[in-house]
Design a protein around this motif. Structure first.
Motif, PDB file in Angstrom:
ATOM      1  N   ALA A  71      -3.474  -2.858   9.984  1.00  8.66           N
ATOM      2  CA  ALA A  71      -2.494  -1.914  10.534  1.00  8.66           C
ATOM      3  C   ALA A  71      -1.265  -1.717   9.636  1.00  8.66           C
ATOM      4  N   PRO A  72      -0.605  -2.757   9.136  1.00  8.79           N
ATOM      5  CA  PRO A  72       0.583  -2.507   8.311  1.00  8.79           C
ATOM      6  C   PRO A  72       0.293  -1.705   7.031  1.00  8.79           C
ATOM      7  N   PRO A  73      -0.739  -2.066   6.247  1.00 12.75           N
ATOM      8  CA  PRO A  73      -0.983  -1.257   5.046  1.00 12.75           C
ATOM      9  C   PRO A  73      -1.372   0.190   5.366  1.00 12.75           C
ATOM     10  N   LEU A  74      -2.171   0.391   6.408  1.00 14.68           N
ATOM     11  CA  LEU A  74      -2.556   1.755   6.766  1.00 14.68           C
ATOM     12  C   LEU A  74      -1.359   2.537   7.302  1.00 14.68           C
ATOM     13  N   ASN A  75      -0.512   1.877   8.075  1.00 13.13           N
ATOM     14  CA  ASN A  75       0.714   2.505   8.547  1.00 13.13           C
ATOM     15  C   ASN A  75       1.587   2.907   7.358  1.00 13.13           C
ATOM     16  N   PHE A  76       1.673   2.021   6.375  1.00 12.13           N
ATOM     17  CA  PHE A  76       2.449   2.285   5.166  1.00 12.13           C
ATOM     18  C   PHE A  76       1.889   3.486   4.410  1.00 12.13           C
ATOM     19  N   LEU A  77       0.565   3.550   4.274  1.00 11.74           N
ATOM     20  CA  LEU A  77      -0.063   4.665   3.560  1.00 11.74           C
ATOM     21  C   LEU A  77       0.152   5.999   4.272  1.00 11.74           C
ATOM     22  N   ILE A  78       0.166   5.971   5.597  1.00 15.60           N
ATOM     23  CA  ILE A  78       0.332   7.203   6.370  1.00 15.60           C
ATOM     24  C   ILE A  78       1.793   7.635   6.440  1.00 15.60           C
ATOM     25  N   SER A  79       2.675   6.685   6.726  1.00 11.52           N
ATOM     26  CA  SER A  79       4.072   7.042   7.000  1.00 11.52           C
ATOM     27  C   SER A  79       5.036   6.736   5.856  1.00 11.52           C
ATOM     28  N   GLY A  80       4.651   5.846   4.963  1.00 13.38           N
ATOM     29  CA  GLY A  80       5.569   5.448   3.905  1.00 13.38           C
ATOM     30  C   GLY A  80       6.579   4.409   4.362  1.00 13.38           C
ATOM     31  N   PRO A  82       7.125   0.595   6.324  1.00  8.13           N
ATOM     32  CA  PRO A  82       8.296   0.255   5.513  1.00  8.13           C
ATOM     33  C   PRO A  82       7.914   0.208   4.039  1.00  8.13           C
ATOM     34  N   HIS A  83       8.877  -0.110   3.177  1.00  7.67           N
ATOM     35  CA  HIS A  83       8.530  -0.178   1.752  1.00  7.67           C
ATOM     36  C   HIS A  83       7.567  -1.337   1.525  1.00  7.67           C
ATOM     37  N   TRP A  84       6.928  -1.375   0.351  1.00  6.89           N
ATOM     38  CA  TRP A  84       5.798  -2.290   0.123  1.00  6.89           C
ATOM     39  C   TRP A  84       6.157  -3.757   0.361  1.00  6.89           C
ATOM     40  N   GLY A  85       7.361  -4.197   0.022  1.00  8.80           N
ATOM     41  CA  GLY A  85       7.748  -5.596   0.240  1.00  8.80           C
ATOM     42  C   GLY A  85       7.792  -5.945   1.717  1.00  8.80           C
ATOM     43  N   LEU A  86       8.380  -5.048   2.507  1.00 12.24           N
ATOM     44  CA  LEU A  86       8.413  -5.274   3.956  1.00 12.24           C
ATOM     45  C   LEU A  86       7.018  -5.177   4.560  1.00 12.24           C
ATOM     46  N   MET A  87       6.195  -4.282   4.000  1.00 15.12           N
ATOM     47  CA  MET A  87       4.816  -4.152   4.488  1.00 15.12           C
ATOM     48  C   MET A  87       4.046  -5.456   4.247  1.00 15.12           C
ATOM     49  N   ALA A  88       4.215  -6.038   3.073  1.00 15.03           N
ATOM     50  CA  ALA A  88       3.549  -7.310   2.772  1.00 15.03           C
ATOM     51  C   ALA A  88       4.068  -8.416   3.687  1.00 15.03           C
ATOM     52  N   MET A  89       5.379  -8.436   3.903  1.00 15.94           N
ATOM     53  CA  MET A  89       5.983  -9.444   4.786  1.00 15.94           C
ATOM     54  C   MET A  89       5.492  -9.250   6.222  1.00 15.94           C
ATOM     55  N   LEU A  90       5.442  -8.014   6.670  1.00 12.15           N
ATOM     56  CA  LEU A  90       4.985  -7.732   8.030  1.00 12.15           C
ATOM     57  C   LEU A  90       3.512  -8.111   8.206  1.00 12.15           C
ATOM     58  N   THR A  91       2.696  -7.830   7.206  1.00 14.56           N
ATOM     59  CA  THR A  91       1.286  -8.209   7.280  1.00 14.56           C
ATOM     60  C   THR A  91       1.151  -9.723   7.385  1.00 14.56           C
ATOM     61  N   LEU A  92       1.888 -10.440   6.566  1.00 12.86           N
ATOM     62  CA  LEU A  92       1.873 -11.900   6.608  1.00 12.86           C
ATOM     63  C   LEU A  92       2.325 -12.395   7.980  1.00 12.86           C
ATOM     64  N   GLU A  93       3.406 -11.834   8.487  1.00 10.84           N
ATOM     65  CA  GLU A  93       3.903 -12.242   9.803  1.00 10.84           C
ATOM     66  C   GLU A  93       2.881 -11.959  10.903  1.00 10.84           C
ATOM     67  N   LEU A  94       2.224 -10.804  10.836  1.00  9.96           N
ATOM     68  CA  LEU A  94       1.233 -10.468  11.862  1.00  9.96           C
ATOM     69  C   LEU A  94       0.034 -11.408  11.838  1.00  9.96           C
ATOM     70  N   VAL A  95      -0.402 -11.778  10.655  1.00  9.61           N
ATOM     71  CA  VAL A  95      -1.531 -12.713  10.552  1.00  9.61           C
ATOM     72  C   VAL A  95      -1.123 -14.081  11.101  1.00  9.61           C
ATOM     73  N   ILE A  96       0.038 -14.559  10.706  1.00 12.03           N
ATOM     74  CA  ILE A  96       0.526 -15.847  11.207  1.00 12.03           C
ATOM     75  C   ILE A  96       0.728 -15.768  12.723  1.00 12.03           C
ATOM     76  N   PHE A  97       1.334 -14.676  13.195  1.00  9.90           N
ATOM     77  CA  PHE A  97       1.537 -14.454  14.629  1.00  9.90           C
ATOM     78  C   PHE A  97       0.213 -14.536  15.383  1.00  9.90           C
ATOM     79  N   THR A  98      -0.802 -13.855  14.868  1.00 10.97           N
ATOM     80  CA  THR A  98      -2.104 -13.820  15.538  1.00 10.97           C
ATOM     81  C   THR A  98      -2.734 -15.206  15.593  1.00 10.97           C
ATOM     82  N   LEU A  99      -2.683 -15.931  14.499  1.00  7.31           N
ATOM     83  CA  LEU A  99      -3.266 -17.275  14.466  1.00  7.31           C
ATOM     84  C   LEU A  99      -2.510 -18.232  15.386  1.00  7.31           C
TER      85      LEU A  99
END
Length: 178
Positions: A71-80, A82-99
Motif C-alpha cells: 500500500a505505501p509504495p503504490l500510494n506513493f506512485l499514484i499520489s506522490g 509522502p516523499h520516498w523517505g517517508l514512504m520507506a519509513m511508513l512501509t517499515l512501520e506498517l510491517v512492524i505494526f502488522t507483526l
C-alpha cells in the motif's frame, strides 16, 4: 502440465486484490483535507494503518502483510505523497505494526488493545532505527514525540477499529489461539 494454486495462496491473493485498492484510496481521500498545523491529516488520523489491522483480524497474517508492504509504495506512485523517505519509513512501520499486532492479538488479555500497542511499538522501533538508518532527516526523539502527539486521534480510531473488528469479524486463527 497444469499449475494449481494452493487454496490459501489463491484466497490470499483474491482478498489482497480487493483490499489493496481500499488501503490505497483511504489515505488519498484523507489527504484531500487541508493540512492542520503544517501536518497532513494522515499524520493525525493514521488511515494507512486501518486496512492492515482489519485484514489481520478478518483474514490472515499474509493478507495484512501484503497490504502493509504494497500500500505505501503504490500510494506513493499514484499520489506522490509522502516523499520516498517517508514512504520507506511508513512501509517499515506498517510491517512492524502488522507483526506486533498479530502477536498481541494472540494474547487473550491485550488483544482488545492490540492495534494501539502495535502502533506504539512500531513507532518506537522506527524512531530508534532512525539513529542507524536515517531514512528521513529528523531527530529520532523529536520524530517519536511529534508523531505520537499528532497521532492521538488516529490511535483512538485504531482502538475503535480493533474492538469492532474483534467483536464482529473474528478470525478463526485468532479464536483458535486464545
Amino acid at each position: 502440465m497444469q499449475l494449481s494454486l494452493n487454496s490459501n495462496f489463491s484466497s490470499t491473493l483474491k482478498t489482497t486484490a480487493w483490499a489493496l485498492p481500499v488501503a490505497i484510496a483511504l489515505p488519498i481521500l484523507v489527504h484531500l483535507a487541508p493540512p492542520y498545523n503544517g501536518f497532513p491529516m494522515g499524520a493525525y488520523l493514521l488511515p494507512m494503518f486501518y486496512m492492515p489491522i482489519v485484514a489481520l483480524i478478518a483474514y490472515r497474517l499474509p493478507v495484512a502483510l501484503l497490504l502493509a508492504i504494497l500500500a505505501p509504495p503504490l500510494n506513493f506512485l499514484i499520489s506522490g505523497n509522502p516523499h520516498w523517505g517517508l514512504m520507506a519509513m511508513l512501509t517499515l512501520e506498517l510491517v512492524i505494526f502488522t507483526l506486533l499486532a498479530y502477536v498481541f492479538l494472540l494474547q487473550r488479555i491485550i488483544k482488545w488493545i492490540a492495534a494501539p500497542l502495535a502502533f506504539l511499538g512500531a513507532k518506537t522501533i522506527s524512531s530508534a532505527l532512525l539513529i542507524f538508518i536515517p531514512l528521513i532527516e529528523a531527530n529520532p526523539v523529536q520524530f517519536f514525540s511529534t508523531s505520537l502527539n499528532n497521532a492521538t486521534i488516529g490511535i483512538l480510531i485504531l482502538l475503535a477499529i480493533n474492538i469492532v473488528c474483534l467483536k464482529y469479524l473474528p478470525n478463526q486463527e485468532i479464536r483458535d489461539k486464545v
